[in-house]
Every structure is written in C-alpha cells, then in structure tokens.
Design a protein around this motif. Structure first.
Motif, PDB file in Angstrom:
ATOM      1  N   THR A  42     -82.638-118.994  57.947  1.00 39.77           N
ATOM      2  CA  THR A  42     -83.593-118.391  58.881  1.00 39.77           C
ATOM      3  C   THR A  42     -83.725-119.314  60.080  1.00 39.77           C
ATOM      4  O   THR A  42     -83.781-120.535  59.920  1.00 39.77           O
ATOM      5  N   GLU A  43     -83.776-118.742  61.281  1.00 41.21           N
ATOM      6  CA  GLU A  43     -83.992-119.575  62.461  1.00 41.21           C
ATOM      7  C   GLU A  43     -85.437-120.061  62.476  1.00 41.21           C
ATOM      8  O   GLU A  43     -86.356-119.351  62.055  1.00 41.21           O
ATOM      9  N   LEU A  44     -85.640-121.274  62.962  1.00 37.78           N
ATOM     10  CA  LEU A  44     -86.958-121.881  62.979  1.00 37.78           C
ATOM     11  C   LEU A  44     -88.018-121.009  63.658  1.00 37.78           C
ATOM     12  O   LEU A  44     -89.125-120.865  63.124  1.00 37.78           O
ATOM     13  N   PRO A  45     -87.729-120.377  64.810  1.00 37.85           N
ATOM     14  CA  PRO A  45     -88.775-119.534  65.432  1.00 37.85           C
ATOM     15  C   PRO A  45     -89.257-118.396  64.528  1.00 37.85           C
ATOM     16  O   PRO A  45     -90.435-118.032  64.572  1.00 37.85           O
ATOM     17  N   VAL A  46     -88.374-117.870  63.690  1.00 37.53           N
ATOM     18  CA  VAL A  46     -88.768-116.803  62.762  1.00 37.53           C
ATOM     19  C   VAL A  46     -89.720-117.361  61.711  1.00 37.53           C
ATOM     20  O   VAL A  46     -90.751-116.762  61.403  1.00 37.53           O
ATOM     21  N   VAL A  71     -87.820-132.630  56.041  1.00 36.97           N
ATOM     22  CA  VAL A  71     -87.061-133.754  56.588  1.00 36.97           C
ATOM     23  C   VAL A  71     -85.772-133.196  57.175  1.00 36.97           C
ATOM     24  O   VAL A  71     -85.036-132.479  56.489  1.00 36.97           O
ATOM     25  N   LEU A  72     -85.510-133.511  58.430  1.00 32.38           N
ATOM     26  CA  LEU A  72     -84.334-132.987  59.120  1.00 32.38           C
ATOM     27  C   LEU A  72     -83.058-133.350  58.364  1.00 32.38           C
ATOM     28  O   LEU A  72     -82.835-134.521  58.015  1.00 32.38           O
ATOM     29  N   SER A  92     -80.223-129.161  61.965  1.00 32.35           N
ATOM     30  CA  SER A  92     -79.967-129.026  63.392  1.00 32.35           C
ATOM     31  C   SER A  92     -78.577-128.425  63.552  1.00 32.35           C
ATOM     32  O   SER A  92     -77.644-128.796  62.849  1.00 32.35           O
ATOM     33  N   ARG A  93     -78.483-127.488  64.426  1.00 31.09           N
ATOM     34  CA  ARG A  93     -77.192-126.830  64.664  1.00 31.09           C
ATOM     35  C   ARG A  93     -76.783-127.172  66.079  1.00 31.09           C
ATOM     36  O   ARG A  93     -77.446-126.766  67.029  1.00 31.09           O
ATOM     37  N   LEU A  94     -75.748-127.938  66.196  1.00 34.36           N
ATOM     38  CA  LEU A  94     -75.308-128.332  67.533  1.00 34.36           C
ATOM     39  C   LEU A  94     -74.563-127.174  68.167  1.00 34.36           C
ATOM     40  O   LEU A  94     -73.462-126.819  67.792  1.00 34.36           O
ATOM     41  N   SER A  95     -75.219-126.574  69.118  1.00 34.06           N
ATOM     42  CA  SER A  95     -74.625-125.470  69.848  1.00 34.06           C
ATOM     43  C   SER A  95     -75.182-125.519  71.262  1.00 34.06           C
ATOM     44  O   SER A  95     -75.932-126.423  71.615  1.00 34.06           O
ATOM     45  N   LYS A  96     -74.849-124.520  72.035  1.00 39.33           N
ATOM     46  CA  LYS A  96     -75.311-124.539  73.425  1.00 39.33           C
ATOM     47  C   LYS A  96     -76.835-124.461  73.538  1.00 39.33           C
ATOM     48  O   LYS A  96     -77.402-124.913  74.508  1.00 39.33           O
ATOM     49  N   ASN A  97     -77.513-123.891  72.527  1.00 37.72           N
ATOM     50  CA  ASN A  97     -78.974-123.796  72.612  1.00 37.72           C
ATOM     51  C   ASN A  97     -79.692-124.701  71.607  1.00 37.72           C
ATOM     52  O   ASN A  97     -80.916-124.680  71.532  1.00 37.72           O
ATOM     53  N   ASP A  98     -78.939-125.507  70.851  1.00 38.01           N
ATOM     54  CA  ASP A  98     -79.518-126.491  69.924  1.00 38.01           C
ATOM     55  C   ASP A  98     -80.671-125.943  69.093  1.00 38.01           C
ATOM     56  O   ASP A  98     -81.740-126.535  69.016  1.00 38.01           O
ATOM     57  N   LYS A  99     -80.450-124.821  68.444  1.00 37.58           N
ATOM     58  CA  LYS A  99     -81.483-124.244  67.589  1.00 37.58           C
ATOM     59  C   LYS A  99     -81.504-124.933  66.239  1.00 37.58           C
ATOM     60  O   LYS A  99     -80.537-125.543  65.823  1.00 37.58           O
ATOM     61  N   PHE A 100     -82.645-124.793  65.559  1.00 35.55           N
ATOM     62  CA  PHE A 100     -82.773-125.301  64.206  1.00 35.55           C
ATOM     63  C   PHE A 100     -82.777-124.123  63.254  1.00 35.55           C
ATOM     64  O   PHE A 100     -83.385-123.091  63.543  1.00 35.55           O
ATOM     65  N   ASN A 101     -82.118-124.292  62.137  1.00 36.66           N
ATOM     66  CA  ASN A 101     -82.146-123.302  61.065  1.00 36.66           C
ATOM     67  C   ASN A 101     -82.841-123.909  59.864  1.00 36.66           C
ATOM     68  O   ASN A 101     -82.798-125.112  59.651  1.00 36.66           O
ATOM     69  N   VAL A 102     -83.474-123.058  59.055  1.00 35.01           N
ATOM     70  CA  VAL A 102     -84.097-123.493  57.830  1.00 35.01           C
ATOM     71  C   VAL A 102     -83.396-122.739  56.707  1.00 35.01           C
ATOM     72  O   VAL A 102     -83.275-121.508  56.757  1.00 35.01           O
ATOM     73  N   ILE A 103     -82.912-123.471  55.725  1.00 36.26           N
ATOM     74  CA  ILE A 103     -82.158-122.875  54.629  1.00 36.26           C
ATOM     75  C   ILE A 103     -82.980-122.995  53.338  1.00 36.26           C
ATOM     76  O   ILE A 103     -83.461-124.080  53.006  1.00 36.26           O
ATOM     77  N   LYS A 104     -83.123-121.874  52.645  1.00 36.60           N
ATOM     78  CA  LYS A 104     -83.829-121.861  51.360  1.00 36.60           C
ATOM     79  C   LYS A 104     -82.849-121.370  50.313  1.00 36.60           C
ATOM     80  O   LYS A 104     -82.229-120.312  50.465  1.00 36.60           O
ATOM     81  N   GLU A 105     -82.711-122.151  49.218  1.00 36.59           N
ATOM     82  CA  GLU A 105     -81.816-121.757  48.137  1.00 36.59           C
ATOM     83  C   GLU A 105     -82.426-122.125  46.800  1.00 36.59           C
ATOM     84  O   GLU A 105     -83.150-123.105  46.682  1.00 36.59           O
ATOM     85  N   ARG A 106     -82.129-121.292  45.802  1.00 41.76           N
ATOM     86  CA  ARG A 106     -82.576-121.589  44.441  1.00 41.76           C
ATOM     87  C   ARG A 106     -81.793-122.760  43.913  1.00 41.76           C
ATOM     88  O   ARG A 106     -80.602-122.882  44.160  1.00 41.76           O
ATOM     89  N   LEU A 107     -82.486-123.601  43.155  1.00 44.02           N
ATOM     90  CA  LEU A 107     -81.795-124.753  42.544  1.00 44.02           C
ATOM     91  C   LEU A 107     -81.580-124.540  41.066  1.00 44.02           C
ATOM     92  O   LEU A 107     -82.203-123.742  40.441  1.00 44.02           O
TER      93      LEU A 107
END
Length: 107
Positions: A42-46, A71-72, A92-107
């Motif tokens: 999910t993108e951080l703004p969402v 923690v980043l 952190s996703r290095l791209s032209k707009n440097d957006k952050f994504n948040v990843i959630k996964e079951r462990l």
C-alpha cells in the motif's frame, strides 16, 4: 553539595514510567496501523488516509506517528487483533517521485 538520593530515585522512576508509556503508545500505533492496512503493498498516502478515521489528526501528525511506529526498510512484527502475526515494513522506493510503500504480510 550532595544530592538527595530520594530525588534521584523519583527522577529514575519518572523516566521509567515515560519509557513504559512510550512503549505502550508505539504498541497501540502499530496495532492501529496493522488493523487499517490491507495485506500486500500500500502506498503511504493511502495508509495515512485510512488512519485518519482512527487518529483524526493532521496528515503531518499521522505521518509522524507512522514514523515513530515503523522502522524504514526493517520489518516490524505485530500481533493483529485477529491473533495473526504480521510483518509490516515501510520501504523507500527510489523512483522519480520517491514514494514510500508499506508492506503487510502474514508471518
């Protein structure tokens, strides 16, 4: 001048309470994030928009809370309200707009 050991003791107790309160706050922030975040990426703004319902704070405050709780580029383990353990990572996703994504996964 000798300092009163009782004052030092009181200061130490106050510091310990502050540490415990901070831990509890971070634990609650992480649970809130876990509960509002769908599995996957999910993108951080969402995420920040989803958290507005719970936290009701400004976008900057929500962003600061997320930064305090996660923690980043390191996975944080969170036990969800459904008793399932999740790993949540803000990357952190290095791209032209440097957006952050948040990843959630079951462990």
């Amino acid at each position: 001048m000798d300092s009163d050991p009782r004052i030092s003791e009181l200061v130490d107790e106050a510091k310990q309470r502050d540490v415990e309160n901070t831990r509890e706050q971070i634990k609650q922030l992480r649970l809130d994030i876990c509960e509002t975040l769908p599995e996957g990426t999910t993108e951080l703004p969402v995420l920040l928009s989803n958290l507005q319902i719970i936290w009701g704070k400004s976008s900057d405050t929500r962003r600061r809370y997320v930064a305090d709780a996660l923690v980043l580029d390191e996975q944080v383990r969170i036990l969800g309200a459904d008793d399932v353990e999740y790993g949540i990572t803000i990357v952190s996703r290095l791209s032209k707009n440097d957006k952050f994504n948040v990843i959630k996964e079951r462990l």
